[in-house]
Enzyme design. Structure first.
Site, PDB file in Angstrom:
ATOM      1  N   ASP A 246       0.856  -1.182   0.000  1.00  0.00           N
ATOM      2  CA  ASP A 246       0.000   0.000   0.000  1.00  0.00           C
ATOM      3  C   ASP A 246       0.894   1.235   0.000  1.00  0.00           C
ATOM      4  O   ASP A 246       1.903   1.281   0.721  1.00  0.00           O
ATOM      5  CB  ASP A 246      -0.898  -0.006   1.251  1.00  0.00           C
ATOM      6  CG  ASP A 246      -1.951   1.084   1.202  1.00  0.00           C
ATOM      7  OD1 ASP A 246      -2.992   0.854   0.584  1.00  0.00           O
ATOM      8  OD2 ASP A 246      -1.707   2.154   1.791  1.00  0.00           O
ATOM      9  N   ASP A 263      -3.277  10.090  -9.252  1.00  0.00           N
ATOM     10  CA  ASP A 263      -3.352   9.070 -10.310  1.00  0.00           C
ATOM     11  C   ASP A 263      -1.984   8.829 -10.935  1.00  0.00           C
ATOM     12  O   ASP A 263      -1.617   7.684 -11.261  1.00  0.00           O
ATOM     13  CB  ASP A 263      -4.342   9.514 -11.397  1.00  0.00           C
ATOM     14  CG  ASP A 263      -5.785   9.409 -10.941  1.00  0.00           C
ATOM     15  OD1 ASP A 263      -6.031   8.776  -9.898  1.00  0.00           O
ATOM     16  OD2 ASP A 263      -6.661   9.966 -11.636  1.00  0.00           O
ATOM     17  N   GLU A 289      -5.022   2.618  -3.691  1.00  0.00           N
ATOM     18  CA  GLU A 289      -3.554   2.690  -3.750  1.00  0.00           C
ATOM     19  C   GLU A 289      -2.900   1.392  -3.317  1.00  0.00           C
ATOM     20  O   GLU A 289      -1.706   1.349  -3.016  1.00  0.00           O
ATOM     21  CB  GLU A 289      -3.061   3.838  -2.859  1.00  0.00           C
ATOM     22  CG  GLU A 289      -3.282   3.654  -1.375  1.00  0.00           C
ATOM     23  CD  GLU A 289      -4.642   4.144  -0.892  1.00  0.00           C
ATOM     24  OE1 GLU A 289      -4.773   4.423   0.312  1.00  0.00           O
ATOM     25  OE2 GLU A 289      -5.577   4.255  -1.722  1.00  0.00           O
TER      26      GLU A 289
END
Length: 370
Positions: A246, A263, A289
């Site tokens: 993550d 993004d 994410e």
């Protein structure tokens, strides 16, 4: 996954070109032999056979060499091959109708020895060219052949030197060629329709299994791969490592720099992961994410090393001008594990890595990298 699909498409195209090249080489070699044999056993006084057939054989031999030595230029050679072969066959047809003597005397020779070649060239147009160009080329060949026949028999019909039965016979031949052209067009159109449908179906399936932002496999595709590896672990004992990761402090990236930068960070991390894993490994965007890496034939220690390599690659340089780190959790499939068991352990290790200070790798056997 998208690269894999593209690679398969390229391999299929290369195989098709290789098969076409083999067929062309065989056909050209056979054409050389046919022209030379016809020249050797020619009827005395047949000037066309005597002077042009050796030239035709030479042209086909040159095309054979070109196809053999330049396989990459096959698509450029195909229209030339079709045009030259069609010109050879139609010129012989024209000689029979306009310079070969009384037509009634060699009508069977025309039907059995030359019109079948016209039919083959019409079919070849659909093989060598895409459907619309093949239809136009086949239609042009049929029209030229018909004009040759009409112009050849017109004078003899007016003078009563050519029987109406023979004219009807020729008409039937040309109607057969027209039917052949129509059937070939319908067949290739159906082939192209089926092919397009398969391509669209494959594209939809690919889209359903691919994350649009990163181009990685999505959660659905990753779960299918994990199920396959779970079965191999149970049956064969093949080790499989699963890595959950993550991006650290990702919310602050969005809040500070905006969602477009967020993004770009996700896409950049995806590119780094793709470049850091082995070819057999799967990298998937698990959601938001969070990413997942599945490494077949890799035990826990190898999974730890792979995760550490990815961690260092992500932290090495800013992504979209933002310093980025990630936290990793590593586990391996056990024969008794369900898919949920493995995912819960990998997620648990990843969250423990975050609690321990982030930008680190933790394994469920107590090993750690930071």
């Amino acid at each position: 996954m998208q690269e894999e699909m593209t690679g398969r498409a390229q391999v299929d195209a290369q195989r098709l070109q290789a098969r076409k090249r083999f067929v062309y080489l065989v056909a050209l070699a056979a054409g050389v032999v046919i022209f030379l044999l016809s020249w050797m056993i020619r009827t005395p006084g047949d000037a066309f056979l005597a002077y042009l057939y050796p030239l035709f054989a030479l042209v086909l031999a040159a095309l054979f060499v070109a196809v053999w030595r330049a396989p990459g230029a096959l698509s450029r050679l195909e229209p030339w091959m079709l045009g030259l072969v069609a010109a050879m066959i139609l010129s012989r047809l024209a000689w029979h109708f306009h310079a070969g003597g009384p037509l009634d005397a060699h009508l069977l020779v025309l039907a059995g020895g030359h019109y079948w070649a016209v039919g083959i060239v019409i079919l070849a147009a659909f093989v060598m060219l895409e459907h619309r160009r093949g239809l136009r080329a086949g239609l042009a060949i049929l029209v030229v052949a018909t004009l040759i026949a009409v112009s050849g028999i017109a004078g003899e019909l007016q003078q009563g030197e050519f029987s109406r039965e023979a004219a009807v016979y020729l008409l039937r031949i040309h109607l057969f060629l027209a039917v052949l052209l129509g059937l070939a067009s319908v067949a290739t159109s159906m082939r192209d329709t089926v092919k397009d449908a398969l391509v669209r179906s494959e594209a939809l399936e690919q889209a359903a299994r691919t994350d649009p932002l990163t181009g990685l496999a999505n959660r659905r595709a990753a779960e299918a791969v994990l199920e396959q590896h779970a079965a191999s672990v149970r049956h064969d004992g093949v080790p499989v490592s699963v890595i959950s990761l993550d991006i650290d402090h990702f919310k602050s990236v969005n809040d500070t720099h905006g969602h477009a930068t967020g993004d770009a960070v996700i896409a950049g991390v995806a590119a780094i992961l793709r470049a850091s894993v082995r070819k057999p490994d799967l990298v998937a965007r698990w959601g938001g994410e969070e990413f997942l890496i599945v490494a077949p034939q890799v035990g826990r220690e190898g999974g730890l090393e792979l995760a550490e390599r990815c961690r260092q690659a992500i932290a090495r340089a800013p992504i979209a001008e933002v310093p980025v780190t990630a936290s990793f959790g590593v586990t391996t499939f056990e024969p008794q594990d369900t898919l949920d068991d493995v995912l819960v352990r990998a997620d648990g290790m990843m969250y423990r890595a975050k609690e321990a200070g982030r930008d680190r790798v933790l394994s469920d056997d107590g090993l750690a990298c930071a």
